[in-house]
Design a protein around this motif. Structure first.
Motif, PDB file in Angstrom:
ATOM      1  N   TRP A 143      -3.418  17.448  12.827  1.00 26.76           N
ATOM      2  CA  TRP A 143      -4.032  16.093  12.924  1.00 26.76           C
ATOM      3  C   TRP A 143      -3.107  15.176  13.829  1.00 26.76           C
ATOM      4  CZ3 TRP A 143      -1.029  12.204  11.036  1.00 26.76           C
ATOM      5  CH2 TRP A 143      -0.120  12.396  10.164  1.00 26.76           C
ATOM      6  N   ALA A 144      -1.524  15.595  13.566  1.00 26.23           N
ATOM      7  CA  ALA A 144      -0.643  14.489  14.284  1.00 26.23           C
ATOM      8  C   ALA A 144      -0.912  14.790  15.749  1.00 26.23           C
ATOM      9  CB  ALA A 144       0.749  14.993  13.683  1.00 26.23           C
ATOM     10  N   ASP A 181       4.022  11.451   0.351  1.00 22.45           N
ATOM     11  CA  ASP A 181       3.095  12.800   0.005  1.00 22.45           C
ATOM     12  C   ASP A 181       2.562  13.037   1.609  1.00 22.45           C
ATOM     13  OD1 ASP A 181       3.665  12.236  -2.580  1.00 22.45           O
ATOM     14  OD2 ASP A 181       1.318  11.996  -2.962  1.00 22.45           O
ATOM     15  N   GLU A 193       0.820  -1.374   0.019  1.00 23.72           N
ATOM     16  CA  GLU A 193      -0.086   0.231   0.021  1.00 23.72           C
ATOM     17  C   GLU A 193       0.993   1.253   0.032  1.00 23.72           C
ATOM     18  OE1 GLU A 193      -3.898   0.942   2.531  1.00 23.72           O
ATOM     19  OE2 GLU A 193      -2.124  -0.135   3.856  1.00 23.72           O
ATOM     20  N   LEU A 194       0.411   2.245  -0.495  1.00 20.17           N
ATOM     21  CA  LEU A 194       1.128   3.706  -0.513  1.00 20.17           C
ATOM     22  C   LEU A 194       0.595   4.740   0.317  1.00 20.17           C
ATOM     23  CD1 LEU A 194       2.283   3.663  -4.530  1.00 20.17           C
ATOM     24  CD2 LEU A 194       3.675   2.966  -2.468  1.00 20.17           C
ATOM     25  N   ARG A 195      -0.881   4.547   0.474  1.00 16.15           N
ATOM     26  CA  ARG A 195      -1.191   5.679   1.345  1.00 16.15           C
ATOM     27  C   ARG A 195      -2.405   5.380   2.047  1.00 16.15           C
ATOM     28  NH1 ARG A 195      -0.920  10.513  -1.839  1.00 16.15           N
ATOM     29  NH2 ARG A 195      -2.834  11.405  -1.126  1.00 16.15           N
ATOM     30  N   LEU A 202      -2.630  10.217   3.427  1.00 14.84           N
ATOM     31  CA  LEU A 202      -1.403  10.501   3.478  1.00 14.84           C
ATOM     32  C   LEU A 202      -0.552   9.407   2.912  1.00 14.84           C
ATOM     33  CD1 LEU A 202      -1.120  12.272   6.861  1.00 14.84           C
ATOM     34  CD2 LEU A 202      -0.538  13.532   4.800  1.00 14.84           C
ATOM     35  N   GLY A 203       0.610   9.518   2.245  1.00 19.63           N
ATOM     36  CA  GLY A 203       1.650   8.360   2.223  1.00 19.63           C
ATOM     37  C   GLY A 203       1.744   7.875   3.276  1.00 19.63           C
ATOM     38  N   LEU A 204       2.386   6.527   3.406  1.00 15.56           N
ATOM     39  CA  LEU A 204       2.546   5.955   4.473  1.00 15.56           C
ATOM     40  C   LEU A 204       3.775   6.314   5.140  1.00 15.56           C
ATOM     41  CD1 LEU A 204       2.074   2.266   3.539  1.00 15.56           C
ATOM     42  CD2 LEU A 204       0.487   3.914   4.694  1.00 15.56           C
ATOM     43  N   LEU A 205       4.787   6.861   4.569  1.00 19.26           N
ATOM     44  CA  LEU A 205       5.813   7.459   5.139  1.00 19.26           C
ATOM     45  C   LEU A 205       5.596   9.056   5.809  1.00 19.26           C
ATOM     46  CD1 LEU A 205       8.744   6.365   2.729  1.00 19.26           C
ATOM     47  CD2 LEU A 205       7.722   5.167   4.807  1.00 19.26           C
ATOM     48  N   ALA A 206       4.717   9.559   5.723  1.00 24.16           N
ATOM     49  CA  ALA A 206       4.261  10.631   6.331  1.00 24.16           C
ATOM     50  C   ALA A 206       3.582  10.313   7.659  1.00 24.16           C
ATOM     51  CB  ALA A 206       3.432  11.435   5.444  1.00 24.16           C
ATOM     52  N   GLN A 207       3.517   9.116   7.813  1.00 25.01           N
ATOM     53  CA  GLN A 207       2.939   8.590   9.241  1.00 25.01           C
ATOM     54  C   GLN A 207       3.653   7.703   9.949  1.00 25.01           C
ATOM     55  OE1 GLN A 207      -0.974   6.832   8.277  1.00 25.01           O
ATOM     56  NE2 GLN A 207      -0.650   7.662   6.059  1.00 25.01           N
ATOM     57  N   ARG A 208       3.349   7.545  11.305  1.00 27.38           N
ATOM     58  CA  ARG A 208       4.157   6.423  12.095  1.00 27.38           C
ATOM     59  C   ARG A 208       3.280   5.283  12.275  1.00 27.38           C
ATOM     60  NH1 ARG A 208       8.656   9.346  14.609  1.00 27.38           N
ATOM     61  NH2 ARG A 208       8.956   7.474  16.005  1.00 27.38           N
ATOM     62  N   GLY A 243       4.965   8.386  -4.397  1.00 26.55           N
ATOM     63  CA  GLY A 243       3.869   8.992  -3.636  1.00 26.55           C
ATOM     64  C   GLY A 243       4.240   8.521  -2.133  1.00 26.55           C
ATOM     65  N   VAL A 244       4.711   7.683  -1.855  1.00 21.02           N
ATOM     66  CA  VAL A 244       4.755   7.124  -0.349  1.00 21.02           C
ATOM     67  C   VAL A 244       4.901   8.065   0.642  1.00 21.02           C
ATOM     68  CG1 VAL A 244       7.337   6.181  -0.220  1.00 21.02           C
ATOM     69  CG2 VAL A 244       5.249   4.840   0.674  1.00 21.02           C
ATOM     70  N   ARG A 277       3.820  -0.029   6.728  1.00 25.13           N
ATOM     71  CA  ARG A 277       4.833   0.654   6.089  1.00 25.13           C
ATOM     72  C   ARG A 277       5.476  -0.441   5.216  1.00 25.13           C
ATOM     73  NH1 ARG A 277       5.515   4.591   9.567  1.00 25.13           N
ATOM     74  NH2 ARG A 277       7.425   5.379   8.521  1.00 25.13           N
ATOM     75  N   PRO A 278       6.499   0.149   4.054  1.00 28.56           N
ATOM     76  CA  PRO A 278       6.986  -0.875   3.519  1.00 28.56           C
ATOM     77  C   PRO A 278       8.049  -1.703   4.373  1.00 28.56           C
ATOM     78  CG  PRO A 278       7.344   1.234   2.343  1.00 28.56           C
ATOM     79  CD  PRO A 278       6.374   1.635   3.863  1.00 28.56           C
ATOM     80  N   ASN A 279       8.768  -1.142   5.178  1.00 27.39           N
ATOM     81  CA  ASN A 279       9.519  -1.963   6.222  1.00 27.39           C
ATOM     82  C   ASN A 279       9.192  -1.722   7.486  1.00 27.39           C
ATOM     83  OD1 ASN A 279      11.554  -3.344   4.401  1.00 27.39           O
ATOM     84  ND2 ASN A 279      12.449  -1.457   4.079  1.00 27.39           N
TER      85      ASN A 279
END
Lengths: 149, 149
Positions: A140-141, B42, A64-66, A78-84, B39-40, A88-90
């Motif tokens: 939001w965070a 974003d 998944e990306l978002r 949001l993109g997964l890497l903008a979240q905790r 996009g991951v 996530r990919p890893n």
């Protein structure tokens, strides 16, 4: 790009069996090392805090990306890497915790948000130069983190 | 304990070809994602800082347990997990950096202490709740970090 292989240094032991999104602040966890690593954290007790890097073994890597944080409708997509989030990919988690005590085969910490049995990849002493920043986060965070620790 | 396998999400691009122990603070790096991850990140631009988790590919995992930081005689001999050195069972680096800009396939950051070509495992927005601590470090650690960033 080649895959990277690593061996956990040890495992989390605590009385939390299910991942939740609140009240981690008081949880006491023992990180027990593999026997051949005895002594590898000697000296960590001279730091007040450390960072635990762990593998969220119950959350498989995602393609998944978002997504919306915790799937909540009141959160932006949001993109997964903008979240905790765990997704996530890893699925590596990192959390700064208090060092409670160190023995040759165990580091005891307070405030780790990982369940019993979680594999640990690395432990690092908390250095303000590497780790402490006057950072701002979006609104939001702040809402998302209420009650987490 | 089973090995854990992960695939880098991308690679560091900058003009640093050799690891040093000083003046990383102004280095600008681009973290370029694998094409299928476009996009991951974003939304990461709404945070001022992020944490980069990277694999120190030029430092193989070590079976050593103790050493003096940077091999310096004026430093105490300590377990590897009481240090931030590259030499550790799993050579993962983590550093909190400034977010300069985000595009679908790249995150640009300031202050990353990783050389050109370093594989990146994860990126996380900097959350004070997870990451910011009023931590104390021993005297040798303060001396060691002089001039690093």
């Amino acid at each position: 790009m080649d895959d990277i292989r690593m061996r956990p240094i040890g495992t989390v032991h605590n009385d939390v069996t299910e991942a939740t999104d609140e009240a981690w602040g008081k949880v006491i966890s023992d990180i027990r090392f593999r026997p051949e690593l005895a002594g590898v954290a000697d000296g960590l007790e001279t730091f007040t805090h450390c960072i635990v890097l762990y593998w969220m073994h119950q959350t498989p890597p995602t393609a998944e990306l978002r997504r919306r944080p915790r799937g909540r409708k009141d959160m932006p997509e949001l993109g997964l890497l903008a979240q905790r989030a765990r997704h996530r990919p890893n699925p590596i988690g990192i959390t700064a915790v208090e060092v409670v005590g160190v023995t040759p085969d165990t580091v005891r910490v307070r405030g780790l948000d990982a369940i019993d049995g979680t594999p640990v990849l690395d432990l690092k002493p908390y250095y303000p130069e590497f780790d402490r920043r006057d950072a701002a986060v979006p609104e939001w965070a702040r809402r998302l983190m209420e009650g987490y620790f």
